[in-house]
Enzyme design. Structure first.
Site, PDB file in Angstrom:
ATOM      1  CE  LYS A 163      -3.501  -2.065   0.675  1.00 48.63           C
ATOM      2  NZ  LYS A 163      -5.694  -1.546  -0.172  1.00 48.63           N
ATOM      3  CG  ASP A 238      -9.917  -1.743  -5.820  1.00 46.09           C
ATOM      4  OD1 ASP A 238     -10.796  -2.130  -5.771  1.00 46.09           O
ATOM      5  OD2 ASP A 238      -8.703  -1.691  -4.284  1.00 46.09           O
TER       6      ASP A 238
HETATM    7  O1  OSB Z   1      -7.908  -1.738  -2.157  1.00 47.41           O
HETATM    8  O2  OSB Z   1      -7.348  -4.129  -1.927  1.00 47.41           O
HETATM    9  C1  OSB Z   1      -8.070  -3.458  -1.550  1.00 47.41           C
HETATM   10  C2  OSB Z   1      -8.366  -4.294   2.171  1.00 47.41           C
HETATM   11  C3  OSB Z   1      -9.244  -3.448   2.644  1.00 47.41           C
HETATM   12  C4  OSB Z   1      -9.619  -2.115   1.821  1.00 47.41           C
HETATM   13  C5  OSB Z   1      -8.956  -2.355   0.030  1.00 47.41           C
HETATM   14  C6  OSB Z   1      -8.510  -3.222  -0.249  1.00 47.41           C
HETATM   15  C7  OSB Z   1      -7.936  -3.567   1.253  1.00 47.41           C
HETATM   16  C8  OSB Z   1      -6.443  -5.414   0.452  1.00 47.41           C
HETATM   17  C9  OSB Z   1      -6.580  -5.793   1.102  1.00 47.41           C
HETATM   18  O3  OSB Z   1      -5.936  -4.632  -0.571  1.00 47.41           O
HETATM   19  C10 OSB Z   1      -6.736  -7.131   0.527  1.00 47.41           C
HETATM   20  C11 OSB Z   1      -7.031  -8.718   1.023  1.00 47.41           C
HETATM   21  O4  OSB Z   1      -8.392  -9.105   1.765  1.00 47.41           O
HETATM   22  O5  OSB Z   1      -6.030  -9.099   1.709  1.00 47.41           O
HETATM   23 MG    MG Z   2      -7.270  -1.789  -4.031  1.00 47.82          MG
END
Ligand code: OSB
Ligand code: MG
Length: 368
Positions: A163, A238
């Site tokens: 992230k 996304d």
């Molecule tokens: O942006 O993909 C995302 C978790 C919560 C909200 C948004 C995201 C995510 C993750 C975690 O990246 C992915 C997972 O569940 O392992």
């Molecule tokens: Mg994402």
């Protein structure tokens, strides 16, 4: 089938570690589950909404409202021949994709259990195992992150997603590349940047990233196309893709070269299948994203990721990564080759749902 009973359960589940993204930190999650019953057979859906409207406009409370006041009353005590009918039945309810997906998932699970078929076979998933990737949140410092990457590499996760946000982007990626030159690596900004930050992405372009996920605004598609013109690393949307129509537009203008499909973000499995068909036609690779699901949502995602167009590593990690209180049996464990096996222990989502456990630990229950 005729759904004659419906119940909502709300559980507070502690995350093993806080998960931080550019939009905030999650320490525990209020997980909402819906259980639909037809003639004594039960189907389950998990809602991925968070407490606040930070990832999308939906919240746990908005989902409780939409599910209990609209979605369930509109489908209860009506003949449903196939889960694909749900979309049509609820067509006039705008948006609220996560709430819709939760109910649709429960219908698919119920239908599978009635028919004695797995979700995977109902949707035409072809793989026995799916590639597992890991998503690492923003950490307190670089050493903690490097250690977490090392552990992920040892566990054989097939790719690592980091992230990013302002101040935790080019510098940290350079650091990672110095230590892990060949690691399959990608970044996810969760909409933290604007087109004026283009130079940050031009810099990131040098680090051999698999893709850059959702760099710009959650509602934006056009600016992503402009940014893609400046960099060679593929952009993967996304948040911006909430339907197959969004996907078609984004692909057409070259705003996304890969799509992170979260069935819950696009309103359910039926819409996911339309994106799968589109991706096959235009040859765009897909992977399945995650929303810190517990076992019910995880089992559904694993089945979806077994579709042939989901060719890249998914954000579906082993069960133990996020929670210690399990709501399904068996839980997901990582295979030695960094895959998860598509569950086939039971019909529907392929796993047993531990109803007693859910019932005992609920902080709120509601008959609808
Ligand atoms: O942006 O993909 C995302 C978790 C919560 C909200 C948004 C995201 C995510 C993750 C975690 O990246 C992915 C997972 O569940 O392992
Ligand atoms: Mg994402």
């Amino acid at each position: 089938m005729i759904i004659d009973k419906a119940r909502l359960y709300l559980l507070r589940m502690n995350l093993q570690h806080p998960f931080r993204t550019s939009f905030g930190e999650t320490k525990d999650r209020d997980m909402l589950f819906v259980c639909l019953e037809a003639g004594g057979i039960k189907g389950w859906g998990e809602c991925v909404s968070e407490a606040g409207p930070w990832y999308s406009g939906e919240t746990t409370n908005s989902c409780i409202h939409i599910i209990s006041e609209y979605l369930v009353p509109w489908i209860k005590n009506k003949e449903i021949l196939h889960p694909k009918e749900f979309k049509e039945m609820c067509m006039s309810i705008k948006g609220n994709q996560m709430a819709k997906a939760c109910v649709e998932d429960a219908i698919w699970d119920l239908f599978g259990r009635i028919e004695g078929k797995t979700l995977q076979s109902l949707i035409g998933g072809t793989k026995e195992k799916i590639a597992s990737g890991i998503s690492l949140g923003i950490q307190q410092n670089k050493d903690i992150l490097l250690q977490k990457i090392q552990t992920a590499v040892e566990k054989k996760y097939q790719r690592v997603k980091i992230k990013i946000e302002h101040g935790w982007d080019v510098g940290i990626i350079k650091e990672i590349r110095d230590h892990f030159p060949d690691l399959p690596l990608m970044v996810d900004a969760n909409s933290a940047y604007r087109l004026k930050d283009k130079d940050i992405f031009v810099n990131l372009d040098r680090y051999d990233l698999l893709m850059i996920e959702q760099p710009l605004q959650y509602y934006d598609i056009i600016d992503h196309a402009s940014l893609q013109k400046e960099i060679s690393t593929p952009i993967c949307l996304d948040e911006s893709i909430k339907s197959v129509d969004d996907a078609r537009v984004a692909i057409e203008i070259d705003a996304t070269r890969i799509i992170n499909v979260k069935p819950a973000r696009v309103g359910g499995i039926s819409e996911t299948l339309l994106i799968h068909n589109l991706a096959k036609e235009v040859k765009i690779p897909l992977w399945c994203g995650g929303m810190l699901e517990t076992g019910i949502g995880r089992a559904k995602n694993v089945s979806v990721a077994s579709l042939s167009t989901f060719t890249l590593a998914n954000d579906i990690s082993e069960s133990a990564r996020y929670y210690s209180d399990y709501v399904i049996e068996p839980i997901f464990e990582l295979n030695a080759d960094g895959t998860l096996t598509v569950p086939t222990k039971s019909a529907g989502i392929g796993v047993e749902v531990l109803e007693d456990q859910i019932n005992r630990n609920s902080i709120k229950k509601m008959e609808i």
